[in-house]
Design a protein around this motif. Structure first.
Motif, PDB file in Angstrom:
ATOM      1  N   LEU A 141      46.414  36.918  42.651  1.00  0.00           N
ATOM      2  CA  LEU A 141      46.339  38.182  42.280  1.00  0.00           C
ATOM      3  C   LEU A 141      46.680  39.011  43.666  1.00  0.00           C
ATOM      4  O   LEU A 141      46.222  38.593  44.082  1.00  0.00           O
ATOM      5  CB  LEU A 141      45.048  38.444  40.904  1.00  0.00           C
ATOM      6  CG  LEU A 141      45.518  37.819  39.953  1.00  0.00           C
ATOM      7  CD1 LEU A 141      44.563  39.240  38.429  1.00  0.00           C
ATOM      8  CD2 LEU A 141      46.656  37.805  39.175  1.00  0.00           C
ATOM      9  N   GLU A 142      47.589  40.218  43.354  1.00  0.00           N
ATOM     10  CA  GLU A 142      47.933  40.527  44.284  1.00  0.00           C
ATOM     11  C   GLU A 142      47.388  42.129  44.138  1.00  0.00           C
ATOM     12  O   GLU A 142      46.912  43.266  44.986  1.00  0.00           O
ATOM     13  CB  GLU A 142      48.830  41.017  45.021  1.00  0.00           C
ATOM     14  CG  GLU A 142      49.671  39.504  45.247  1.00  0.00           C
ATOM     15  CD  GLU A 142      51.270  40.159  45.459  1.00  0.00           C
ATOM     16  OE1 GLU A 142      51.519  41.644  44.945  1.00  0.00           O
ATOM     17  OE2 GLU A 142      52.136  38.573  45.856  1.00  0.00           O
ATOM     18  N   ARG A 143      47.064  42.443  42.463  1.00  0.00           N
ATOM     19  CA  ARG A 143      46.216  43.895  42.266  1.00  0.00           C
ATOM     20  C   ARG A 143      45.209  43.466  41.422  1.00  0.00           C
ATOM     21  O   ARG A 143      45.628  42.730  40.125  1.00  0.00           O
ATOM     22  CB  ARG A 143      47.893  44.654  42.301  1.00  0.00           C
ATOM     23  CG  ARG A 143      48.417  43.741  40.177  1.00  0.00           C
ATOM     24  CD  ARG A 143      49.273  45.140  40.246  1.00  0.00           C
ATOM     25  NE  ARG A 143      49.478  45.335  39.352  1.00  0.00           N
ATOM     26  CZ  ARG A 143      50.491  46.269  38.723  1.00  0.00           C
ATOM     27  NH1 ARG A 143      51.537  46.594  39.213  1.00  0.00           N
ATOM     28  NH2 ARG A 143      50.868  46.173  37.099  1.00  0.00           N
ATOM     29  N   PRO A 175      37.214  35.913  43.352  1.00  0.00           N
ATOM     30  CA  PRO A 175      38.045  35.110  42.639  1.00  0.00           C
ATOM     31  C   PRO A 175      36.482  34.401  41.664  1.00  0.00           C
ATOM     32  O   PRO A 175      36.345  33.447  42.021  1.00  0.00           O
ATOM     33  CB  PRO A 175      39.307  33.957  42.379  1.00  0.00           C
ATOM     34  CG  PRO A 175      38.936  33.415  43.344  1.00  0.00           C
ATOM     35  CD  PRO A 175      38.091  34.730  44.435  1.00  0.00           C
ATOM     36  N   LEU A 176      36.493  34.564  40.349  1.00  0.00           N
ATOM     37  CA  LEU A 176      35.508  33.584  39.177  1.00  0.00           C
ATOM     38  C   LEU A 176      36.760  32.912  38.709  1.00  0.00           C
ATOM     39  O   LEU A 176      37.153  32.721  38.510  1.00  0.00           O
ATOM     40  CB  LEU A 176      35.298  34.300  38.310  1.00  0.00           C
ATOM     41  CG  LEU A 176      34.485  33.780  37.596  1.00  0.00           C
ATOM     42  CD1 LEU A 176      33.190  33.328  37.506  1.00  0.00           C
ATOM     43  CD2 LEU A 176      33.988  34.276  36.221  1.00  0.00           C
ATOM     44  N   GLN A 180      40.579  32.310  38.265  1.00  0.00           N
ATOM     45  CA  GLN A 180      41.406  31.590  38.429  1.00  0.00           C
ATOM     46  C   GLN A 180      40.831  30.160  37.159  1.00  0.00           C
ATOM     47  O   GLN A 180      39.831  29.919  37.549  1.00  0.00           O
ATOM     48  CB  GLN A 180      40.980  31.194  39.871  1.00  0.00           C
ATOM     49  CG  GLN A 180      42.070  29.482  40.166  1.00  0.00           C
ATOM     50  CD  GLN A 180      41.417  29.332  41.510  1.00  0.00           C
ATOM     51  OE1 GLN A 180      40.544  30.145  42.329  1.00  0.00           O
ATOM     52  NE2 GLN A 180      43.005  28.724  42.171  1.00  0.00           N
ATOM     53  N   PHE A 181      41.642  30.286  36.572  1.00  0.00           N
ATOM     54  CA  PHE A 181      41.331  29.066  35.886  1.00  0.00           C
ATOM     55  C   PHE A 181      41.852  27.935  36.231  1.00  0.00           C
ATOM     56  O   PHE A 181      43.276  27.698  36.938  1.00  0.00           O
ATOM     57  CB  PHE A 181      42.595  29.386  34.552  1.00  0.00           C
ATOM     58  CG  PHE A 181      41.622  30.421  33.644  1.00  0.00           C
ATOM     59  CD1 PHE A 181      40.091  30.566  33.036  1.00  0.00           C
ATOM     60  CD2 PHE A 181      42.297  32.248  33.240  1.00  0.00           C
ATOM     61  CE1 PHE A 181      38.898  31.642  31.888  1.00  0.00           C
ATOM     62  CE2 PHE A 181      41.446  32.887  33.123  1.00  0.00           C
ATOM     63  CZ  PHE A 181      40.448  32.946  32.516  1.00  0.00           C
ATOM     64  N   LEU A 240      46.057  29.443  36.329  1.00  0.00           N
ATOM     65  CA  LEU A 240      46.249  30.326  35.865  1.00  0.00           C
ATOM     66  C   LEU A 240      44.999  31.569  36.500  1.00  0.00           C
ATOM     67  O   LEU A 240      44.449  31.135  36.778  1.00  0.00           O
ATOM     68  CB  LEU A 240      46.500  30.352  33.939  1.00  0.00           C
ATOM     69  CG  LEU A 240      45.954  32.578  33.648  1.00  0.00           C
ATOM     70  CD1 LEU A 240      47.674  32.802  33.586  1.00  0.00           C
ATOM     71  CD2 LEU A 240      45.795  32.737  32.303  1.00  0.00           C
ATOM     72  N   HIS A 241      45.743  32.379  37.479  1.00  0.00           N
ATOM     73  CA  HIS A 241      45.676  33.798  37.934  1.00  0.00           C
ATOM     74  C   HIS A 241      45.798  35.404  36.909  1.00  0.00           C
ATOM     75  O   HIS A 241      46.519  34.950  36.415  1.00  0.00           O
ATOM     76  CB  HIS A 241      46.231  33.471  38.781  1.00  0.00           C
ATOM     77  CG  HIS A 241      46.056  32.896  40.328  1.00  0.00           C
ATOM     78  ND1 HIS A 241      46.172  32.035  40.295  1.00  0.00           N
ATOM     79  CD2 HIS A 241      44.621  32.922  41.203  1.00  0.00           C
ATOM     80  CE1 HIS A 241      46.002  31.017  41.014  1.00  0.00           C
ATOM     81  NE2 HIS A 241      44.506  31.827  41.703  1.00  0.00           N
ATOM     82  N   ALA A 242      44.205  35.397  36.299  1.00  0.00           N
ATOM     83  CA  ALA A 242      44.172  36.741  35.452  1.00  0.00           C
ATOM     84  C   ALA A 242      43.148  37.682  36.054  1.00  0.00           C
ATOM     85  O   ALA A 242      42.512  37.259  36.482  1.00  0.00           O
ATOM     86  CB  ALA A 242      44.233  36.069  34.151  1.00  0.00           C
ATOM     87  N   VAL A 243      42.965  38.982  35.492  1.00  0.00           N
ATOM     88  CA  VAL A 243      42.233  39.842  35.310  1.00  0.00           C
ATOM     89  C   VAL A 243      41.850  39.994  34.453  1.00  0.00           C
ATOM     90  O   VAL A 243      42.964  41.036  33.271  1.00  0.00           O
ATOM     91  CB  VAL A 243      42.121  40.269  36.544  1.00  0.00           C
ATOM     92  CG1 VAL A 243      43.861  41.283  36.211  1.00  0.00           C
ATOM     93  CG2 VAL A 243      40.795  42.107  36.679  1.00  0.00           C
TER      94      VAL A 243
END
Length: 355
Positions: free
Chosen positions: A115-117, A130-131, A166-167, A197-200
């Protein structure tokens, strides 16, 4: 039909729609929000063509109806340069715009891309860690391993709000699909391969997660809850898992891996080191060579005659679990090397991308 009668006819359909939640159109995670915006933008671009076409179709049908004697009839008409320009230039411009939008979004929203944001106008802090959550699709349940926290859960997932996640995703047997609509788009889980998969998550709450790829009899019950928590609440959740969970070692995992339907939430206070990598490389059993070992041997041209030694076979318990008790016992090469004994380089991990 009177207005009152029409309302009575539509009322049952309105009542049914009250149970719908358009989570895809109102997500709580920034990645899902960007994907929602992409859908809306694409729809609006296409409506630039669709709405005028529908309107003109209705207009022409009305204006040139058989009963309208005032409509001009010109049987010799066959060409209009201006009309041709309008017909072809507008769709061409829309296609160019959609193509550019798709190209940019495909790279920007690549699930493998960090992620960038955190959200619009908020960049990810330079020191943000990241988690990491290791996801395993089982038959028919989800296993989540938290390597940093040293815990694992079945059919329950949690993460702090505004912390990148970070999955790392794989599967035990058949291809599956990991999907939390409020968080991000779906991504496939495949045995022997790792997708990411990167997410928030930007809002606290409880969100639905499920499998989006049919995988057998227990598919419909392959659901879990994803909790968006504050940092303090997440720490409490981890402490709770540590206090009321048991140990997840390889023997326990092999039992957990067995097919089961509608499995309840379960916590594991500790996880054996290297378990996820063993699952990924399909060597949880002690007498199986890992896929990364095989690939390293193949990359070096194989072992030739030495490969004929150190032959082993599946033990009785494994053969029984796989339904092979009545089949011939086949031998295969056991572990012949470690991760660094060929050229000092670590083994590579098999990966696969999925849109």
């Amino acid at each position: 039909m009177s207005i009152k009668a029409l309302r009575g006819l539509l009322l049952p359909f309105v009542i049914l729609l009250t149970g719908c939640q358009a989570v895809l159109m109102s997500p709580s995670g920034d990645v899902a929000l960007q994907q929602r915006n992409l859908i809306v933008t694409s729809l609006l671009l296409m409506l630039i063509i669709i709405i005028p076409v529908i309107a003109l179709t209705l207009l022409f049908a009305w204006r040139y109806r058989a009963s309208n004697k005032n409509a001009k009839y010109d049987p010799e008409w066959n060409h209009s340069t201006m009309l041709e320009l309008l017909i072809w230039s507008a769709p061409l411009l829309i296609i160019i715009a959609l193509g550019a939008l798709t190209w940019v979004s495909t790279h920007k929203l690549d699930p493998f891309r960090p992620l960038e944001r955190l959200s619009a106008g908020r960049a990810v802090p330079a020191d943000a860690k990241p988690l990491v959550v290791e996801v395993v699709a089982l038959d028919w349940k989800w296993l989540f391993i938290y390597p940093e926290q040293g815990i694992a859960t079945v059919n329950e997932l949690a993460a702090p709000v505004d912390r990148p996640i970070q999955f790392k995703i794989t599967a035990s047997t058949v291809m599956n699909s990991f999907f939390i609509p409020a968080l991000a788009g779906q991504i496939y889980a495949m045995p022997g391969m790792e997708t990411q998969l990167h997410a928030v998550i930007n809002k606290p709450g409880e969100f639905d997660g499920f499998s989006a790829n049919y995988s057998g009899a227990g598919f419909s019950g392959m659901r879990f809850k994803f909790h968006g928590l504050s940092d303090g609440q997440f720490s409490q959740w981890v402490s709770q898992a540590k206090s009321d969970g048991d140990s997840l070692n390889r023997d326990v995992y092999l039992k957990l891996e067995q097919p089961s339907e509608n499995s309840p939430v379960h916590h594991y206070a500790t996880v054996s080191a290297g378990l996820y990598q063993a699952i990924l490389n399909r060597c949880v059993e002690s007498n199986r060579m890992c896929l990364n070992e095989m690939m390293t041997l193949d990359a070096k041209g194989g072992l030739g005659i030495p490969g004929a030694y150190n032959i082993t076979s599946l033990d009785t318990a494994t053969r029984s679990r796989l339904g092979l008790l009545g089949a011939p016992v086949n031998g295969y090469v056991g572990a012949m090397c470690s991760a660094n004994n060929l050229d000092g380089a670590p083994f590579t991990t098999p990966t696969a991308k999925s849109q």
